[in-house]
Design a protein around this motif. Sequence first.
Motif, PDB file in Angstrom:
ATOM      1  N   GLU A   1     -30.800 -29.858  -2.657  1.00 28.93           N
ATOM      2  CA  GLU A   1     -29.631 -29.136  -3.244  1.00 28.93           C
ATOM      3  C   GLU A   1     -29.149 -29.599  -4.505  1.00 28.93           C
ATOM      4  OE1 GLU A   1     -28.155 -28.227   1.484  1.00 28.93           O
ATOM      5  OE2 GLU A   1     -27.307 -29.960   0.322  1.00 28.93           O
ATOM      6  N   SER A   2     -29.018 -31.012  -4.722  1.00 30.15           N
ATOM      7  CA  SER A   2     -28.434 -31.260  -5.946  1.00 30.15           C
ATOM      8  C   SER A   2     -29.274 -31.072  -7.179  1.00 30.15           C
ATOM      9  CB  SER A   2     -28.219 -32.841  -6.029  1.00 30.15           C
ATOM     10  OG  SER A   2     -29.315 -33.625  -5.865  1.00 30.15           O
ATOM     11  N   ARG A   3     -30.661 -31.094  -6.918  1.00 32.13           N
ATOM     12  CA  ARG A   3     -31.668 -30.609  -7.987  1.00 32.13           C
ATOM     13  C   ARG A   3     -31.397 -29.212  -8.391  1.00 32.13           C
ATOM     14  NH1 ARG A   3     -34.812 -34.896  -5.653  1.00 32.13           N
ATOM     15  NH2 ARG A   3     -35.993 -33.593  -4.333  1.00 32.13           N
ATOM     16  N   LEU A   4     -31.335 -28.556  -7.536  1.00 31.78           N
ATOM     17  CA  LEU A   4     -31.506 -27.094  -7.350  1.00 31.78           C
ATOM     18  C   LEU A   4     -29.956 -26.676  -8.517  1.00 31.78           C
ATOM     19  CD1 LEU A   4     -32.805 -25.501  -4.094  1.00 31.78           C
ATOM     20  CD2 LEU A   4     -33.813 -25.209  -6.659  1.00 31.78           C
ATOM     21  N   ALA A   5     -29.119 -27.498  -7.760  1.00 28.30           N
ATOM     22  CA  ALA A   5     -27.525 -27.028  -8.499  1.00 28.30           C
ATOM     23  C   ALA A   5     -27.737 -27.366  -9.952  1.00 28.30           C
ATOM     24  CB  ALA A   5     -26.490 -27.765  -7.841  1.00 28.30           C
ATOM     25  N   ILE A   6     -28.245 -28.559 -10.363  1.00 23.65           N
ATOM     26  CA  ILE A   6     -28.450 -28.940 -11.803  1.00 23.65           C
ATOM     27  C   ILE A   6     -29.337 -28.049 -12.411  1.00 23.65           C
ATOM     28  CG2 ILE A   6     -29.430 -30.871 -13.237  1.00 23.65           C
ATOM     29  CD1 ILE A   6     -28.550 -32.833 -11.165  1.00 23.65           C
ATOM     30  N   ALA A   7     -30.439 -27.430 -11.737  1.00 22.90           N
ATOM     31  CA  ALA A   7     -31.494 -26.431 -12.483  1.00 22.90           C
ATOM     32  C   ALA A   7     -30.514 -25.264 -12.682  1.00 22.90           C
ATOM     33  CB  ALA A   7     -32.459 -26.485 -11.587  1.00 22.90           C
TER      34      ALA A   7
ATOM     35  N   PRO B   1     -35.342 -19.426 -10.208  1.00 25.44           N
ATOM     36  CA  PRO B   1     -36.832 -18.803 -10.042  1.00 25.44           C
ATOM     37  C   PRO B   1     -37.495 -19.983  -8.885  1.00 25.44           C
ATOM     38  CG  PRO B   1     -36.379 -19.797 -12.226  1.00 25.44           C
ATOM     39  CD  PRO B   1     -34.946 -19.729 -11.575  1.00 25.44           C
ATOM     40  N   TYR B   2     -38.766 -19.654  -8.538  1.00 27.02           N
ATOM     41  CA  TYR B   2     -39.481 -20.270  -8.028  1.00 27.02           C
ATOM     42  C   TYR B   2     -40.563 -21.369  -8.482  1.00 27.02           C
ATOM     43  CZ  TYR B   2     -38.434 -18.504  -3.154  1.00 27.02           C
ATOM     44  OH  TYR B   2     -37.667 -18.394  -2.001  1.00 27.02           O
ATOM     45  N   SER B   3     -40.189 -21.535  -9.874  1.00 30.93           N
ATOM     46  CA  SER B   3     -40.635 -22.589 -10.679  1.00 30.93           C
ATOM     47  C   SER B   3     -39.822 -23.829 -10.396  1.00 30.93           C
ATOM     48  CB  SER B   3     -40.580 -22.359 -12.217  1.00 30.93           C
ATOM     49  OG  SER B   3     -39.219 -22.081 -12.504  1.00 30.93           O
ATOM     50  N   ASN B   4     -38.891 -23.883  -9.617  1.00 28.55           N
ATOM     51  CA  ASN B   4     -38.110 -25.058  -9.010  1.00 28.55           C
ATOM     52  C   ASN B   4     -38.689 -25.157  -7.654  1.00 28.55           C
ATOM     53  OD1 ASN B   4     -35.694 -25.291 -10.908  1.00 28.55           O
ATOM     54  ND2 ASN B   4     -35.532 -23.137 -10.430  1.00 28.55           N
ATOM     55  N   PRO B   5     -39.634 -26.407  -7.537  1.00 28.81           N
ATOM     56  CA  PRO B   5     -40.259 -26.550  -6.244  1.00 28.81           C
ATOM     57  C   PRO B   5     -39.583 -26.878  -4.939  1.00 28.81           C
ATOM     58  CG  PRO B   5     -40.468 -28.645  -7.946  1.00 28.81           C
ATOM     59  CD  PRO B   5     -39.934 -27.297  -8.518  1.00 28.81           C
TER      60      PRO B   5
END
Length: 201
Positions: free
Chosen positions: A179-185, A145-149
């Motif tokens: 990319e790493s933050r999105l993968a963790i999320a 979701p776009y709640s991930n800035p």
Amino acid sequence: MGSSEILVLYYSRHGATEALARFIGQGIESVAGVSARLRTVPTVSTVCEASEPPVPKDGPPYVEYSDLEECIGLALGSPTRFGNMAAPLKFFLDGSSSQWLSGALQGKPACVFTSTGSLHGGQETTLLSMMIPLFHHGMVVLGLPYSNPELMNTTTGGTPYGVSHLAHADGSAPISAEESRLAIAQGKRLAEVALRLHGGK
């Protein structure tokens, strides 16, 4: 109750998709009561003889169909091949008819991830095409979701269909901070949904 496992299944030729898989695993294991089970697939060959040893030289073991049955969720990753998943991963999924017939994956959550050499090298088509067999298995497919800035700010990889990585043509680019933050999320979200759906089973 012991820890439930989520299968992180990927094919990686040069290491970028594996790096994303490990960040997704980190996100999964940030959720109490869930652990990541990393698995890969052997390469396929145009000749009939087996071309890979039964056990990989390094890294996680090769996947077995029982891994699909035992885990409460699935993260599926592949580099892009002409806008689609790589043949070794497709070959494994094509052999999952028994699990399809038994409904072993129905109701389990899943997500997808990919890596490409160029920014417009088929990230989104690869992710979308990877979802198709998961829908056929009756899985609950999750996006980001776009709640991930980071989705709004990234200049590397990252899509609402699943995390992606821009590796460059020579594969030299490391996983970016976004990319790493999105993968963790993505891993965390998959684990949380899996627990809600199957945690009590």
